[in-house]
Scaffold this motif. Structure first.
Motif, short mmCIF file in Angstrom:
data_model
loop_
_atom_site.label_atom_id
_atom_site.label_comp_id
_atom_site.label_asym_id
_atom_site.label_seq_id
_atom_site.Cartn_x
_atom_site.Cartn_y
_atom_site.Cartn_z
N ILE A 127 -29.97 6.75 8.20
CA ILE A 127 -29.69 5.09 8.47
C ILE A 127 -29.49 4.65 10.04
O ILE A 127 -30.04 3.67 10.41
CB ILE A 127 -28.75 4.80 7.63
N ALA A 128 -28.81 5.58 10.47
CA ALA A 128 -28.61 5.36 12.03
C ALA A 128 -29.86 5.32 12.89
O ALA A 128 -29.86 4.46 13.69
CB ALA A 128 -27.66 6.58 12.55
N ARG A 129 -30.63 6.19 12.58
CA ARG A 129 -32.01 5.85 13.36
C ARG A 129 -32.73 4.49 13.18
O ARG A 129 -33.28 4.02 14.00
CB ARG A 129 -32.88 6.91 13.01
N GLU A 155 -40.35 2.50 16.18
CA GLU A 155 -40.35 3.00 14.81
C GLU A 155 -39.23 4.26 14.49
O GLU A 155 -38.67 4.93 15.33
CB GLU A 155 -41.75 3.91 14.67
N ASN A 156 -38.73 4.15 13.28
CA ASN A 156 -37.99 5.25 12.91
C ASN A 156 -38.55 6.43 12.90
O ASN A 156 -39.58 6.79 12.17
CB ASN A 156 -37.49 4.87 11.41
N ALA A 157 -37.83 7.45 13.64
CA ALA A 157 -38.53 8.66 13.75
C ALA A 157 -38.72 9.47 12.47
O ALA A 157 -39.53 10.35 12.31
CB ALA A 157 -37.87 9.56 14.62
N ASP A 158 -37.75 9.32 11.55
CA ASP A 158 -37.76 10.16 10.24
C ASP A 158 -38.86 9.54 9.42
O ASP A 158 -39.79 10.30 8.72
CB ASP A 158 -36.18 9.87 9.46
N PHE A 159 -39.17 8.22 9.41
CA PHE A 159 -40.28 7.56 8.77
C PHE A 159 -41.57 8.07 9.23
O PHE A 159 -42.61 8.10 8.59
CB PHE A 159 -40.00 6.29 8.57
N LYS A 160 -41.57 7.85 10.76
CA LYS A 160 -43.07 8.53 11.39
C LYS A 160 -43.54 9.99 10.97
O LYS A 160 -44.42 10.13 10.78
CB LYS A 160 -42.56 8.27 12.82
#
Length: 253
Positions: free
Chosen positions: A184-186, A194-199
């Protein structure tokens, strides 16, 4: 509705109105984000009902025809599935334990297990799923943030190999897509980036589609109450939203 489902009573009208208003508001926000960012259809909205009474689920089922609900705990899912209408589409989104796979696979209207993170768990689900039941959708959970507190396999070859195993060796399962929780922090810090986790999950999806024959076009299950708009911007097709709909959850006994 089954006779057992009739034992579940609707909550008081004020609670029903609150739930309907909350869900309607979230649906509008999901649709708005989809129109703004996505070229395809509106993502599936899974109402995460963990630790909430079956009566809350019934209220949304009857009032606004919500069908997709998510649960984190196997026993709670089993109990609710036994009480509520047979066309509820259940999603298991909690940490998946090998010794619970057979119990989950026995739920005929379990739409998806979103947290498969090992070949042996896929095998257990497949072997336990009766041929008379619909094929069970599964998502491979990827721990894109690397946080020890989160389940899921690390991005990389294991994701591809697990996907290949499901497609080639699990006839009672359908590889539906990939899932992540993400940080969530990202999302909060990403701003215009872009959110790195979603990427990372998007990249894993592309690898699986390219390297696993028969995988087809996969879905992305990512985004929760606080970051679903960002997830939709990055391609999510399945968002899991709970507290904004149902309110704060009580502590688990």
């Amino acid at each position: 509705m089954s006779s057992s489902a009739e034992k579940v009573l609707l909550p008081e009208s004020e609670r029903v109105e609150t739930l309907v208003a909350n869900l309607s508001g979230i649906k509008a926000r999901v649709e708005a984000a989809s129109k703004q960012y996505a070229s395809g259809s509106t993502p599936r909205l899974v109402a995460v009902s963990k630790l909430k009474p079956a009566s809350d689920i019934l209220a949304l089922y009857e009032s606004v025809s919500q069908r997709h609900f998510g649960e984190n705990y196997v026993q709670e899912l089993v109990e609710k599935a036994g009480k509520l209408p047979a066309d509820v589409q259940w999603h298991f989104i909690g940490s998946l334990q090998t010794n619970k796979c057979a119990t989950l696979a026995a739920i005929s209207n379990l739409y998806a297990v979103e947290t498969v993170d090992a070949v042996k768990k896929a095998k257990k689900l497949n072997d336990a799923r009766a041929e008379t039941m619909p094929v069970l959708n599964v998502f491979i959970q990827v721990n894109t943030s690397g946080e020890e507190s989160k389940s899921g396999m690390a991005p990389g070859e294991e994701v591809v190999e697990t996907a290949k195993y499901i497609v080639e060796s699990c006839p009672r399962l359908k590889l539906k897509g990939l899932m992540t929780i993400g940080s969530i922090a990202r999302s909060n810090a990403s701003g215009e980036e872009e959110n790195a986790d979603f990427k990372t999950l998007v990249e894993q999806k592309k690898k699986v589609e390219e390297q696993v024959a028969g995988a087809g076009e996969l879905e992305l299950s990512m985004g929760m109450s606080e970051d679903f708009a960002e997830a939709i911007r990055q391609g999510s097709t399945n968002v899991r939203i709970g507290s904004v709909i149902f309110g704060a959850r009580p502590p688990r006994n």
